[in-house]
Design a protein around this motif. Sequence first.
Motif, PDB file in Angstrom:
ATOM      1  N   ARG A   1      74.478 -21.122  31.220  1.00 25.32           N
ATOM      2  CA  ARG A   1      75.072 -21.562  29.578  1.00 25.32           C
ATOM      3  C   ARG A   1      74.819 -20.447  28.988  1.00 25.32           C
ATOM      4  O   ARG A   1      73.718 -19.659  28.726  1.00 25.32           O
TER       5      ARG A   1
ATOM      6  N   GLN B   1      79.756 -31.005  35.267  1.00 23.11           N
ATOM      7  CA  GLN B   1      80.523 -31.244  34.367  1.00 23.11           C
ATOM      8  C   GLN B   1      81.637 -29.900  34.428  1.00 23.11           C
ATOM      9  O   GLN B   1      81.205 -28.820  34.861  1.00 23.11           O
TER      10      GLN B   1
ATOM     11  N   HIS C   1      67.809 -26.146  29.153  1.00 22.28           N
ATOM     12  CA  HIS C   1      68.220 -27.116  27.931  1.00 22.28           C
ATOM     13  C   HIS C   1      68.373 -26.257  26.726  1.00 22.28           C
ATOM     14  O   HIS C   1      67.629 -25.163  26.669  1.00 22.28           O
ATOM     15  N   THR C   2      68.891 -26.997  25.679  1.00 22.49           N
ATOM     16  CA  THR C   2      68.988 -26.295  24.435  1.00 22.49           C
ATOM     17  C   THR C   2      67.378 -25.695  23.710  1.00 22.49           C
ATOM     18  O   THR C   2      67.490 -24.809  22.994  1.00 22.49           O
TER      19      THR C   2
ATOM     20  N   GLU D   1      68.919 -37.132  28.953  1.00 28.89           N
ATOM     21  CA  GLU D   1      69.893 -36.550  28.238  1.00 28.89           C
ATOM     22  C   GLU D   1      70.049 -35.100  28.750  1.00 28.89           C
ATOM     23  O   GLU D   1      71.477 -34.459  28.819  1.00 28.89           O
TER      24      GLU D   1
ATOM     25  N   SER E   1      72.379 -35.736  31.824  1.00 31.98           N
ATOM     26  CA  SER E   1      73.811 -36.275  31.513  1.00 31.98           C
ATOM     27  C   SER E   1      74.842 -34.778  30.963  1.00 31.98           C
ATOM     28  O   SER E   1      75.903 -35.162  30.912  1.00 31.98           O
ATOM     29  N   ARG E   2      74.198 -33.992  30.323  1.00 32.64           N
ATOM     30  CA  ARG E   2      74.701 -33.174  29.749  1.00 32.64           C
ATOM     31  C   ARG E   2      75.303 -32.229  30.832  1.00 32.64           C
ATOM     32  O   ARG E   2      76.316 -31.393  30.665  1.00 32.64           O
TER      33      ARG E   2
END
Length: 494
Positions: free
Chosen positions: A91, A134, A252-253, A296, A299-300
């Motif tokens: 990412r 995704q 993660h973010t 979360e 799911s991302r």
Amino acid sequence: MSYDLLVIGGGIHGAGIARDAAGRGLSVLLVEKDGLASHTSSASSKLVHGGLRYLEYFHLRLVRESLLERERLLAIAPHLVERRRFVLPYRSRLRPAWAVRLGLFLYDWMGRRSTLGPSQGFRFAQSPYGRPLQAKLRYGFAYTDCTADDSRLVILNAKDAAERGAHVHVGHRFVRGTRDGRHWRAEIRDEASGVSRGVTARAIVNAAGPWVSEVLRGRLGSPNGRKLRLVKGSHIVIPRLYEGDHAYAFQHTDRRLVFVIPYLREFTLVGTTDMPWTGDPGPASIEPEETEYLCEVVSRGFKRPVVPTDVRWSFAGIRALQDDGTARASAITRDYALDLDAPAGLPPVLSVVGGKLTTYRILAEQALEKLEPHLGSLAPPWTATAALPGGDITGGQFDALPPALGRLYPYLGEDECRRLSRAYGTRAMRMLDGTRSRADLGENFGGGLTRLEVDYLRREEWARSADDVLWRHSKAGLWAKPAEVQRLRAYIGR
Ligand SMILES: Cc1cc2nc3c(=O)[nH]c(=O)nc-3n(C[C@H](O)[C@H](O)[C@H](O)COP(=O)(O)OP(=O)(O)OC[C@H]3O[C@@H](n4cnc5c(N)ncnc54)[C@H](O)[C@@H]3O)c2cc1C
């Protein structure tokens, strides 16, 4: 009774130190107030790894040492430790690609003597690893690490310690210890009967995990001891999310890595969180916001979203970490420290602070090195190459074991042979010795757990309760129905 060494705590560190010490000829008593591995050591992410993430904090020694230990544990416990490919989706907003590439290059280089393959980068469109993800995730990296059965690693260390002469007393609390000349006088209480007895020891190891300060200050009367930070980490277990044996490491973010790992054929393990903890370490459990956070993250990344009602099981553990002044719980060092308190002419206590499942063996070796001047000359280190019980598998080739078990006991199914081989290694033959048909295994308590196995766990592995059997010595609890659990409780209570 009089011992050379009294070890407080039946987690991975206490069990590992007891094993090493017993193998070097010391008389050892290990006391655990609950069951073996009933706290942090059964609540880990189950990784035997170098810790890719620690490179970001320049903990290079820890990573190098952990990578070496990963190889050693694979060799001495091929039934408990499994190679696994980890896929790290890229990412761009979180870490630049060059930083991830550099980290993986360093990881490969540090583990260059490894039998595990090197890392690689790829496009998800051209790889089966991309199938459950995704479409917005287009690039990724893959590297190899290991996963392990954490609680069975503890139990088999304790088992080996006992086979080498150590006394292992579960359900026994270390109440207090006082120095008396060159010995410790200690009070040990049987938690079931409430009966206390005295023992003496030439040295004490305080491997009480999150209780390490409580034991040092409260029960050993030492004013010393470093500042600790308790951090809770939780995991969820959901129905299997994708096909394949590989795991994912999601950034993660908040810059944390969350692992998504295939678990026991039918499930996927997701974790962990990092939350400061100030309460009693005993009853830690997952909070609703941690479940939501983990759902979360998954799911991302995955096409199939995960919601809290998917969760089949969850668990939480407390790390006792050295307070290095870092603000963020996830950034505090995972390195270990061995604090020796040995006033001149008095018996020593060695406290274990921090650490990882992965480094328990080398930590135990270093603990004995620190104690040697106080205990007299010891036999040389020996645990780097000595198989754990059941790990004496020819050539370390685990895959050959389940079919071999199937040939010896043809009434066992393929999945059963694999499960028993993973849990017990070659000791599965000892458990099954003399059985000629399925009927000889006795009543089924769910999850494939038979009376023969329950008897073995109670006789050979100190399992005392249905919870021990279902969640630490095995994971049959994931399948056992309430009526089966009731039957098991009644059987054990009898
Ligand atoms: C969420 C999480 C994820 C992790 N993931 C990983 C991972 O993937 N890989 C990795 O390598 N490491 C991992 N770790 C770290 C690893 O799990 C721990 O470092 C390790 O389990 C600590 O073991 P321990 O023996 O020190 O403590 P514990 O396992 O907690 O054992 C201490 C024992 O001492 C006993 N005790 C306390 N007081 C007394 C007393 N007075 N008398 C008798 N007994 C007493 C307790 O009952 C307890 O059983 C993780 C940790 C956490 C929390």
